[in-house]
Design an enzyme around this catalytic site. Structure first.
Site, PDB file in Angstrom:
ATOM      1  N   HIS A  93       4.100  10.438  -7.102  1.00 20.79           N
ATOM      2  CA  HIS A  93       4.880   9.477  -6.302  1.00 20.79           C
ATOM      3  C   HIS A  93       5.896  10.243  -5.441  1.00 20.79           C
ATOM      4  CE1 HIS A  93       7.612   6.267  -5.181  1.00 20.79           C
ATOM      5  NE2 HIS A  93       6.610   5.440  -5.433  1.00 20.79           N
ATOM      6  N   GLU A 161       0.926   5.992   0.572  1.00 19.82           N
ATOM      7  CA  GLU A 161       2.285   5.473   0.679  1.00 19.82           C
ATOM      8  C   GLU A 161       3.072   6.344   1.653  1.00 19.82           C
ATOM      9  OE1 GLU A 161       3.630   3.034  -2.944  1.00 19.82           O
ATOM     10  OE2 GLU A 161       4.092   5.113  -3.386  1.00 19.82           O
ATOM     11  N   SER A 207       6.872  -1.070   0.967  1.00 22.15           N
ATOM     12  CA  SER A 207       7.437  -2.337   1.482  1.00 22.15           C
ATOM     13  C   SER A 207       6.412  -3.467   1.579  1.00 22.15           C
ATOM     14  CB  SER A 207       8.120  -2.114   2.834  1.00 22.15           C
ATOM     15  OG  SER A 207       9.181  -1.202   2.696  1.00 22.15           O
TER      16      SER A 207
HETATM   17  P1  PGA Z   1       8.310  -0.455  -2.391  1.00 20.80           P
HETATM   18  O1  PGA Z   1       7.844   0.750  -3.323  1.00 20.80           O
HETATM   19  O2  PGA Z   1       7.261  -1.519  -2.465  1.00 20.80           O
HETATM   20  O3  PGA Z   1       9.637  -0.896  -2.943  1.00 20.80           O
HETATM   21  O4  PGA Z   1       8.438   0.111  -1.001  1.00 20.80           O
HETATM   22  C1  PGA Z   1       6.506   1.152  -3.393  1.00 20.80           C
HETATM   23  C2  PGA Z   1       6.376   2.333  -4.319  1.00 20.80           C
HETATM   24  O5  PGA Z   1       7.308   3.117  -4.441  1.00 20.80           O
HETATM   25  O6  PGA Z   1       5.346   2.526  -4.969  1.00 20.80           O
END
Ligand code: PGA
Length: 247
Positions: A93, A161, A207
């Site tokens: 992550h 991501e 998000s």
């Molecule tokens: P978020 O986080 O939906 O709050 O942007 C996603 C993630 O960190 O996996």
């Protein structure tokens, strides 16, 4: 292949009581959903308890160590996660890469440990602002999958991501998520085969909310979503799941 909706609770909520209530509310909100695979990744503390009550929901860890045991203060092994009832583990992550210095080499070792413990790794990849998406994705995928055979990675999940979209309220456009998705498939085809690339789920994270969720499934052709902030609100998370199940 069922769509995957993964909740990453990060270091939330603040109390066991809130965590238990959130888990129950999500379970209640999605009980009629059959055709999606729902994965909740809570802090380690609550994982075992949730796994016992999970029924159709799957449970995942948010990280694991690469060794099976030893003098690693504060760490948890893939075997421990698996024995506690986890089926998945999030690895690489961006919050761990950037704040805790996790490198592609470390992530590669963690994927190997997760596979050995029969966990399904959710490998997170994505570029930061100002970085070239293709270069970052290729480097991260090649590093994280080093020395892994096609047979070993057949249960891998990849989460695209973009770092700037995580926890920011600035989600990626469905078009750029689509080009990242296609590029990830291209790298997997180059490293392994078209067959493997086609059957490896790529999910979008950053998000995600109930309004934009379906766009990533339909326009970006994602196989699912990795949801952070919105997974901490049971009504919003259930809505994401319901919207995707109808898409
Ligand atoms: P978020 O986080 O939906 O709050 O942007 C996603 C993630 O960190 O996996």
């Amino acid at each position: 292949m069922d769509k995957l909706i993964i909740a990453n609770w990060k270091m939330n909520p603040k109390t066991s009581k809130e965590a238990g209530e959130l888990f129950l509310a999500i379970k209640e909100g999605i009980k009629s959903i059959k055709e999606l695979e729902i994965v909740i990744c809570p802090p380690f503390l609550w994982l075992k308890e949730f796994a016992k009550e999970a029924h159709s929901i799957k449970i995942g860890g948010q990280n694991c160590h690469w060794e099976a045991g030893g003098a690693f203060t504060g760490e948890i092994s893939a075997q421990m996660l698996s024995a506690a009832g986890a089926d998945y583990v999030i690895l690489g992550h961006s919050e761990r890469r950037h704040f805790l210095g996790e490198t592609d080499d470390i992530i590669n070792s963690k994927i190997k440990a997760a596979l050995k413990a029969k966990l399904r790794p959710i490998l997170c990849v994505g570029e930061n602002k100002g970085e070239e998406m293709h270069i970052v994705l290729e480097t991260q995928l090649m590093g994280a999958l080093k020395d892994l055979s096609i047979n070993q990675i057949k249960n891998l999940v990849i989460a695209y991501e973009p770092v700037w979209a995580v926890f920011s309220d600035e989600a990626s456009s469905p078009d750029s998520a689509l080009s990242a998705n296609l590029f990830i498939k291209k790298i997997l085809t180059k490293l392994y085969s078209r067959f493997l690339a086609d059957r490896t789920p790529v999910v979008y994270g950053g998000s995600v909310n109930a309004k934009n969720a379906v766009d990533y499934i339909l326009k970006s052709q994602m196989q699912g979503l990795l949801v952070g902030g919105a997974s901490l609100e049971s009504a919003e998370f259930s809505k994401i799941i319901q919207n995707v199940s109808k898409a």
